[in-house]
Design a protein around this motif. Structure first.
Motif, short mmCIF file in Angstrom:
data_model
loop_
_atom_site.label_atom_id
_atom_site.label_comp_id
_atom_site.label_asym_id
_atom_site.label_seq_id
_atom_site.Cartn_x
_atom_site.Cartn_y
_atom_site.Cartn_z
N LYS A 284 177.61 -61.28 71.64
CA LYS A 284 176.58 -60.98 70.65
C LYS A 284 176.93 -59.66 69.98
O LYS A 284 177.27 -58.68 70.65
N LEU A 285 176.86 -59.61 68.66
CA LEU A 285 177.18 -58.39 67.91
C LEU A 285 175.91 -57.87 67.25
O LEU A 285 175.28 -58.58 66.45
N ILE A 286 175.53 -56.64 67.61
CA ILE A 286 174.31 -56.04 67.08
C ILE A 286 174.68 -54.74 66.37
O ILE A 286 175.42 -53.92 66.92
N THR A 287 174.17 -54.55 65.18
CA THR A 287 174.44 -53.33 64.42
C THR A 287 173.17 -52.51 64.29
O THR A 287 172.16 -53.00 63.79
N LEU A 288 173.25 -51.26 64.77
CA LEU A 288 172.12 -50.34 64.59
C LEU A 288 172.31 -49.64 63.25
O LEU A 288 173.13 -48.73 63.13
N GLY A 289 171.58 -50.07 62.27
CA GLY A 289 171.82 -49.63 60.89
C GLY A 289 170.90 -48.55 60.37
O GLY A 289 170.97 -48.20 59.20
N ILE A 290 170.01 -48.04 61.23
CA ILE A 290 169.08 -47.00 60.79
C ILE A 290 169.49 -45.66 61.39
O ILE A 290 169.67 -45.54 62.60
N ASN A 291 169.66 -44.67 60.54
CA ASN A 291 170.09 -43.33 60.96
C ASN A 291 168.86 -42.43 61.03
O ASN A 291 168.20 -42.18 60.02
N TYR A 292 168.56 -41.94 62.23
CA TYR A 292 167.40 -41.07 62.44
C TYR A 292 167.75 -39.59 62.34
O TYR A 292 166.89 -38.74 62.54
N ARG A 293 168.99 -39.30 62.04
CA ARG A 293 169.45 -37.91 62.03
C ARG A 293 169.50 -37.33 60.62
O ARG A 293 168.94 -36.26 60.36
N SER A 294 170.20 -37.98 59.73
CA SER A 294 170.60 -37.36 58.47
C SER A 294 169.79 -37.84 57.27
O SER A 294 169.23 -38.96 57.28
N GLY A 295 169.78 -37.00 56.23
CA GLY A 295 169.17 -37.38 54.96
C GLY A 295 170.00 -38.42 54.24
O GLY A 295 171.20 -38.59 54.51
N SER A 296 169.39 -39.11 53.30
CA SER A 296 170.05 -40.25 52.65
C SER A 296 171.30 -39.85 51.87
O SER A 296 172.29 -40.59 51.83
N SER A 297 171.31 -38.66 51.24
CA SER A 297 172.50 -38.25 50.48
C SER A 297 173.67 -37.99 51.41
O SER A 297 174.83 -38.28 51.06
N ILE A 298 173.41 -37.46 52.58
CA ILE A 298 174.47 -37.24 53.57
C ILE A 298 175.01 -38.58 54.06
O ILE A 298 176.23 -38.79 54.13
N ILE A 299 174.11 -39.50 54.38
CA ILE A 299 174.51 -40.83 54.86
C ILE A 299 175.33 -41.56 53.80
O ILE A 299 176.38 -42.15 54.11
N HIS A 300 174.88 -41.49 52.55
CA HIS A 300 175.56 -42.19 51.46
C HIS A 300 176.99 -41.67 51.27
O HIS A 300 177.95 -42.46 51.20
N ASN A 301 177.13 -40.37 51.19
CA ASN A 301 178.47 -39.81 50.93
C ASN A 301 179.42 -39.98 52.11
O ASN A 301 180.61 -40.24 51.92
N ALA A 302 178.90 -39.85 53.32
CA ALA A 302 179.74 -40.09 54.50
C ALA A 302 180.19 -41.55 54.52
O ALA A 302 181.34 -41.86 54.85
N GLY A 303 179.28 -42.45 54.12
CA GLY A 303 179.62 -43.87 54.06
C GLY A 303 180.69 -44.16 53.02
O GLY A 303 181.57 -45.00 53.24
N CYS A 304 180.64 -43.47 51.88
CA CYS A 304 181.66 -43.65 50.84
C CYS A 304 183.04 -43.22 51.36
O CYS A 304 184.05 -43.86 51.05
#
Length: 629
Positions: A284-304
């Motif tokens: 079974k493959l489960i992805t935890l896709g919610i980040n409780y640490r960082s702001g959205s701009s940080i998450i977006h740029n790190a993802g890029c």
């Protein structure tokens, strides 16, 4: 299976899905700040309290003793210490116990760091002596260094961890031509004196389980449920033991993030994680896709940034709070000094020292920032307790400047007069203040030496009128100090000195005035001494200066990532596709340490010393266009 209790399972849908998984293999892809510890602790509790699983049949494995204790303490706190039978441990501690309990009276003696260093030196000496006629023709092999011994030990560990056969072996480390012989001598010596290292211990455990079906069955029944944290850090050898251990029940539950796999030198690779769902067909493959640490701009740029990697599970993260934008900015500076000053200004203005970190690719890069914070009285903690200005070769280079600019002192002259070799005798230096006239007088009957001395002093006079960086280039290249220092050094030592000289030049470009530069180097040496004292006293308050590697698993309100240039990250030694992707993962780890504010920067240099931004920044270059300096 009947549940023994009905308690509410909390969490987001993906977390609940992971926590309530009972039987069969499962992999949880847990990105930064997604609550992986919450999931692991919650699942152990769920297995016991709701699925009726016996606590002593659960094994939880982490990679460090500290992480194992932290996980255990959290679980005990959440369950009021009701289930002490649950097994927590590292790979090494678990496998060690399995060996000892399976073989009565067996207690292997583990190699200490001192043992390893002694045996690897003995191994290398034996092989070099055996091939001395060939070695004499290879200048790189003449003078083994501490770095050479360390890289050989690391290579031995890699061979064992990856189960590599020598017919398939390739490497670019020093002494690679003779590595199979060095390896054999090292392994034989360890065996002869009855000592094993951690890799041997895992190999012995693997062999024991493969050769003894009864022992294997016993451990499979003991550990019916196996949970592994930070699975992206597993190596091939550890994986082989785990596969045997869960072969019968297949109740293996692993949590990790392939995008944070940054321990390639220990044998871990993201490919091992990717093989999980192929090896366990019904996983079974489960992805935890919610980040409780960082702001959205940080998450977006790190993802890029990380999205450019090819070897990874495709996934994305969203912020737990959509209103939490966070701050993510990029800056460009002319040189490292301006970059350091700007960051220190920002830190000083914010006055939030304990929740701020400045992360670098290597410890060496943090020295200028440590010096700046010390000068401003800003408390800080650094993982680097030395500085390049304490290196003997660098001291010699600085002595050239000291002699030329600060009074022609005899102590400085002694340091430089035969670097490179000029055959100047100490007896020729009779006064505390050294003059060309006095040295020429000593050699008045030796025309050849008079010419050597005259040339030397012409070079020294030229240094008096040069800008700092130009003077250092002149000392290294025209006077010949670089070739003199590198002569007879091994490949790894040459690489180390090239890194040091590069750092030295970066520091020098920030100072037009060489006297100010020399003053700064003295303060740096003092700073390193203070740092060692702080380390001894275990002080931990203030701004954290550390490498991206060391920051893994930590988080801070504000993170600065300076010096993001080609040659630094990716490191110039990283050339293969796999190495480049690991370097990108390193930057991703650094970026995702930030909770509220993330500041990225690079230096562009000048015509004389141009620098390029790291290729990893290309997907987010718009950040830097908004904040030019």
């Amino acid at each position: 299976m009947s549940f023994t209790a009905q308690t509410v399972v909390t969490g987001n849908p993906a977390q609940i899905d992971a926590i309530t998984h009972i039987n069969g293999p499962a992999m949880v892809l847990a990105g930064p700040g997604s609550g992986k510890t919450f999931v692991i602790s919650g699942r152990i509790k769920f297995l016991i309290e709701q699925a009726g699983i016996s606590p002593d049949s659960i094994l939880v494995i982490t990679f460090t003793k500290a992480a194992a204790l932290e996980m255990q303490h959290r679980f005990f706190k959440e369950t009021s210490r009701k289930f002490p039978e649950v097994h927590f441990g590292t790979f090494h501690s678990v496998f060690y116990q399995m060996l000892c309990l399976s073989r009565p009276g067996y207690h292997p003696n583990l190699l200490t760091a001192k043992d390893k260093n002694r045996i690897i030196k003995e191994s290398l000496t034996f092989v070099l002596q055996k091939h001395k006629d060939e070695i004499l023709k290879k200048e790189d092999y003449l003078s083994p260094s501490a770095d050479d011994y360390a890289s050989l030990l690391s290579e031995i560990a890699r061979i064992k961890n990856d189960n590599i056969a020598f017919e398939n072996y390739t490497s670019d480390i020093s002494y690679s031509d003779y590595f199979p012989e060095i390896y054999d001598y090292y392994v034989k010596t360890c065996k002869d004196i009855g000592l094993i290292d951690f890799e041997d211990m895992i190999l012995e455990c693997l062999k024991m389980l493969e050769d003894n079906p009864g022992i294997l069955r016993r451990w499979q029944e003991s550990f019916k449920y196996v949970l592994i944290d930070e699975y992206q850090d597993i190596n091939r050898l550890q994986e082989c033991v785990i596969r045997l251990l869960v072969q019968k029940h297949k109740n293996i539950f692993v949590v990790g993030d392939d995008d944070q796999s940054i321990y390639g030198f220990r044998g871990s690779r993201p490919e091992i994680m990717q093989e999980f769902t192929n090896f366990y067909k019904d996983a079974k493959l489960i992805t935890l896709g919610i980040n409780y640490r960082s702001g959205s701009s940080i998450i977006h740029n790190a993802g890029c940034v990380i999205g450019e990697n090819k070897v990874r599970f495709q996934k994305s993260q969203e912020p737990a709070n959509a209103d939490n934008q966070g701050v993510c900015k990029g800056f460009v500076y002319d040189n490292a000094r301006l970059e350091t000053t700007a960051i220190a200004d920002s830190i000083q203005k914010a006055l939030d020292y304990d929740n701020t970190a400045v992360l670098y690719r290597t410890n060496m890069e943090s020295e200028m920032m440590a010096h700046e914070l010390l000068a401003r009285g800003i408390p800080y903690v650094s993982t680097s307790i030395s500085c390049i200005y304490e290196d003997p070769a660098v001291k010699t280079i600085l002595a050239y400047l000291e002699f030329a600019l600060k009074g022609h002192k005899r102590s400085d002259f002694f340091a430089i007069m035969n670097c490179p070799l000029r055959y100047i005798k100490r007896d020729a230096v009779r006064k505390e203040i050294v003059s060309e006239k006095d040295i020429l007088d000593y050699y008045r009957s030796n025309p050849s030496m008079k010419e050597t001395v005259s040339k030397f002093f012409r070079q020294l006079r030229l240094l008096e009128h040069m800008r700092t960086a130009l003077a250092l280039k002149y000392i290294l290249n025209e006077i010949g100090v670089m070739n003199f220092v590198l002569q007879g050094k091994s490949k790894s030592e040459k690489e180390r000195y090239n890194d040091i000289f590069d750092r030295l030049m970066q520091d020098a470009y920030a100072f037009v005035d060489a006297v100010s530069f020399l003053d700064m180097t003295k303060e740096e040496v003092n700073r390193a001494s203070i740092e060692r004292s702080k380390k001894k006293n275990k002080e931990d308050k203030g701004v954290k200066l550390m490498t991206m590697h060391a920051s893994k698993g930590l988080e801070f309100d504000t993170v600065y990532l300076p010096g993001l240039c080609e040659g630094s990250i990716p490191n110039r030694k990283s050339v293969m596709p796999g190495q480049i992707e690991e370097e990108r993962r390193m930057l991703y780890v650094g970026m995702t340490r930030a909770r509220k504010k993330l500041y990225l920067s690079y230096v562009k240099g000048d015509d004389e010393n141009p620098r390029m931004p790291s290729r990893f920044l290309y997907p987010i270059m718009t950040l830097f266009e908004k904040n030019p300096n």
